[in-house]
Design a protein around this motif. Sequence first.
Motif, PDB file in Angstrom:
ATOM      1  N   ASN A   1       0.937  -1.381   0.182  1.00  0.00           N
ATOM      2  CA  ASN A   1      -0.041  -0.217  -0.250  1.00  0.00           C
ATOM      3  C   ASN A   1       0.338   1.681   0.118  1.00  0.00           C
ATOM      4  N   GLN A   2       0.544   2.300  -0.616  1.00  0.00           N
ATOM      5  CA  GLN A   2       1.373   3.923  -0.610  1.00  0.00           C
ATOM      6  C   GLN A   2      -0.211   5.095  -0.828  1.00  0.00           C
ATOM      7  N   THR A   3       0.694   5.317  -0.292  1.00  0.00           N
ATOM      8  CA  THR A   3      -0.603   7.085  -0.161  1.00  0.00           C
ATOM      9  C   THR A   3       0.436   8.258  -0.587  1.00  0.00           C
ATOM     10  N   ILE A   4      -0.286   8.867  -1.510  1.00  0.00           N
ATOM     11  CA  ILE A   4       0.199   9.806  -2.113  1.00  0.00           C
ATOM     12  C   ILE A   4      -0.843  11.409  -1.538  1.00  0.00           C
ATOM     13  N   ASN A   5      -0.378  12.251  -1.434  1.00  0.00           N
ATOM     14  CA  ASN A   5      -1.055  13.457  -1.427  1.00  0.00           C
ATOM     15  C   ASN A   5      -1.902  14.162  -2.391  1.00  0.00           C
ATOM     16  N   ILE A   6      -2.221  14.433  -3.528  1.00  0.00           N
ATOM     17  CA  ILE A   6      -2.640  14.695  -4.302  1.00  0.00           C
ATOM     18  C   ILE A   6      -2.291  16.476  -4.556  1.00  0.00           C
ATOM     19  N   LYS A   7      -2.428  16.667  -3.448  1.00  0.00           N
ATOM     20  CA  LYS A   7      -2.037  18.103  -3.991  1.00  0.00           C
ATOM     21  C   LYS A   7      -0.592  18.051  -3.833  1.00  0.00           C
ATOM     22  N   ASP A   8       0.488  16.975  -3.900  1.00  0.00           N
ATOM     23  CA  ASP A   8       1.635  17.401  -3.684  1.00  0.00           C
ATOM     24  C   ASP A   8       1.898  16.829  -5.759  1.00  0.00           C
ATOM     25  N   ILE A   9       1.333  16.488  -6.061  1.00  0.00           N
ATOM     26  CA  ILE A   9       1.359  15.915  -7.485  1.00  0.00           C
ATOM     27  C   ILE A   9       1.440  17.104  -8.160  1.00  0.00           C
ATOM     28  N   LYS A  10       2.934  16.691  -9.264  1.00  0.00           N
ATOM     29  CA  LYS A  10       3.700  18.057 -10.083  1.00  0.00           C
ATOM     30  C   LYS A  10       2.731  17.910 -11.540  1.00  0.00           C
ATOM     31  N   SER A  11       2.989  16.189 -12.420  1.00  0.00           N
ATOM     32  CA  SER A  11       2.829  15.795 -12.957  1.00  0.00           C
ATOM     33  C   SER A  11       2.154  14.606 -13.572  1.00  0.00           C
ATOM     34  N   ILE A  12       1.783  13.962 -14.694  1.00  0.00           N
ATOM     35  CA  ILE A  12       1.653  13.309 -14.715  1.00  0.00           C
ATOM     36  C   ILE A  12       1.464  12.924 -16.091  1.00  0.00           C
ATOM     37  N   ARG A  13       2.880  12.149 -16.620  1.00  0.00           N
ATOM     38  CA  ARG A  13       3.189  11.650 -18.317  1.00  0.00           C
ATOM     39  C   ARG A  13       2.743  10.337 -18.008  1.00  0.00           C
ATOM     40  N   LYS A  14       2.682   9.915 -19.794  1.00  0.00           N
ATOM     41  CA  LYS A  14       2.004   8.279 -20.364  1.00  0.00           C
ATOM     42  C   LYS A  14       3.323   8.144 -20.164  1.00  0.00           C
ATOM     43  N   THR A  15       3.594   6.640 -19.917  1.00  0.00           N
ATOM     44  CA  THR A  15       5.203   5.876 -20.091  1.00  0.00           C
ATOM     45  C   THR A  15       4.788   4.269 -20.259  1.00  0.00           C
ATOM     46  N   THR A  16       5.466   3.503 -20.866  1.00  0.00           N
ATOM     47  CA  THR A  16       5.248   2.142 -21.151  1.00  0.00           C
ATOM     48  C   THR A  16       6.504   2.080 -20.512  1.00  0.00           C
ATOM     49  N   ASN A  17       7.376   2.946 -19.726  1.00  0.00           N
ATOM     50  CA  ASN A  17       8.051   1.696 -19.458  1.00  0.00           C
ATOM     51  C   ASN A  17       8.246  -0.120 -18.544  1.00  0.00           C
ATOM     52  N   PRO A  18       8.679  -0.859 -18.987  1.00  0.00           N
ATOM     53  CA  PRO A  18       8.654  -2.434 -18.569  1.00  0.00           C
ATOM     54  C   PRO A  18       8.662  -2.800 -16.841  1.00  0.00           C
ATOM     55  N   PHE A  19       9.781  -2.162 -16.775  1.00  0.00           N
ATOM     56  CA  PHE A  19      10.092  -2.171 -15.205  1.00  0.00           C
ATOM     57  C   PHE A  19       8.997  -1.977 -14.231  1.00  0.00           C
ATOM     58  N   THR A  20       9.115  -2.758 -12.591  1.00  0.00           N
ATOM     59  CA  THR A  20       8.321  -2.812 -11.961  1.00  0.00           C
ATOM     60  C   THR A  20       7.655  -1.624 -11.288  1.00  0.00           C
ATOM     61  N   SER A  21       6.482  -1.858 -11.296  1.00  0.00           N
ATOM     62  CA  SER A  21       5.773  -0.351 -10.685  1.00  0.00           C
ATOM     63  C   SER A  21       3.933  -1.137 -10.279  1.00  0.00           C
ATOM     64  N   PRO A  22       3.431  -0.076  -9.406  1.00  0.00           N
ATOM     65  CA  PRO A  22       2.334  -1.152  -9.039  1.00  0.00           C
ATOM     66  C   PRO A  22       0.971  -0.964  -9.626  1.00  0.00           C
TER      67      PRO A  22
ATOM     68  N   LYS B   1      -7.232  16.238 -11.438  1.00  0.00           N
ATOM     69  CA  LYS B   1      -6.975  17.600 -10.866  1.00  0.00           C
ATOM     70  C   LYS B   1      -8.470  18.198 -11.043  1.00  0.00           C
ATOM     71  N   LYS B   2      -9.227  17.545 -10.493  1.00  0.00           N
ATOM     72  CA  LYS B   2     -10.606  18.211  -9.836  1.00  0.00           C
ATOM     73  C   LYS B   2     -10.427  18.373  -8.521  1.00  0.00           C
ATOM     74  N   ILE B   3      -9.049  17.826  -7.416  1.00  0.00           N
ATOM     75  CA  ILE B   3      -8.341  18.202  -6.416  1.00  0.00           C
ATOM     76  C   ILE B   3      -7.269  19.034  -6.660  1.00  0.00           C
ATOM     77  N   ASN B   4      -6.766  19.084  -7.966  1.00  0.00           N
ATOM     78  CA  ASN B   4      -4.924  19.607  -7.698  1.00  0.00           C
ATOM     79  C   ASN B   4      -5.413  20.254  -9.001  1.00  0.00           C
ATOM     80  N   SER B   5      -5.499  21.437  -9.428  1.00  0.00           N
ATOM     81  CA  SER B   5      -5.983  22.095 -10.641  1.00  0.00           C
ATOM     82  C   SER B   5      -4.303  22.415 -11.665  1.00  0.00           C
TER      83      SER B   5
END
Length: 136
Positions: free
Chosen positions: A72-93, A125-129
């Motif tokens: 489990n991991q928790t992130i504060n949405i207000k701390d999110i700076k950017s989002i981008r698409k990726t196809t990185n094959p390495f381990t992630s949730p 984005k509704k929470i962090n424009s």
Amino acid sequence: MVFKSKMDIWMAIPIWFLIVMFLQMLYEAITKVSVVNIILALIFICFIGSFWFHTQYRIEGELLRIRFGFINQTINIKDIKSIRKTTNPFTSPALSIRKIEINYGKYETVQISPKNEIFFIEQLKKINSNIEYKNK
């Protein structure tokens, strides 16, 4: 609001191969009445199966809760700076190679694969424009 993970065949093959392998081990342990091997097989089946059946992303208030099996991991949405698409094959949730990478905090990133990616990003984005979406 709960978002399930996309599930690619490339992730399904190794996960289900391991589950079938441990089911075979469980069958052999039952036929030989090996309690230790029965317990081990059940533990591994539950552990590996949890990744397939319990990967989800939940938006609760200003928090993004990521569940990847027992992790489990928790992130504060207000701390999110950017989002981008990726196809990185390495381990992630994520259970897909087609993911989004979330950059948050000072230098932290996480890659996830919500099924309805656009709706998911809209909800964030509704929470962090101020979230920058890089659609490349």
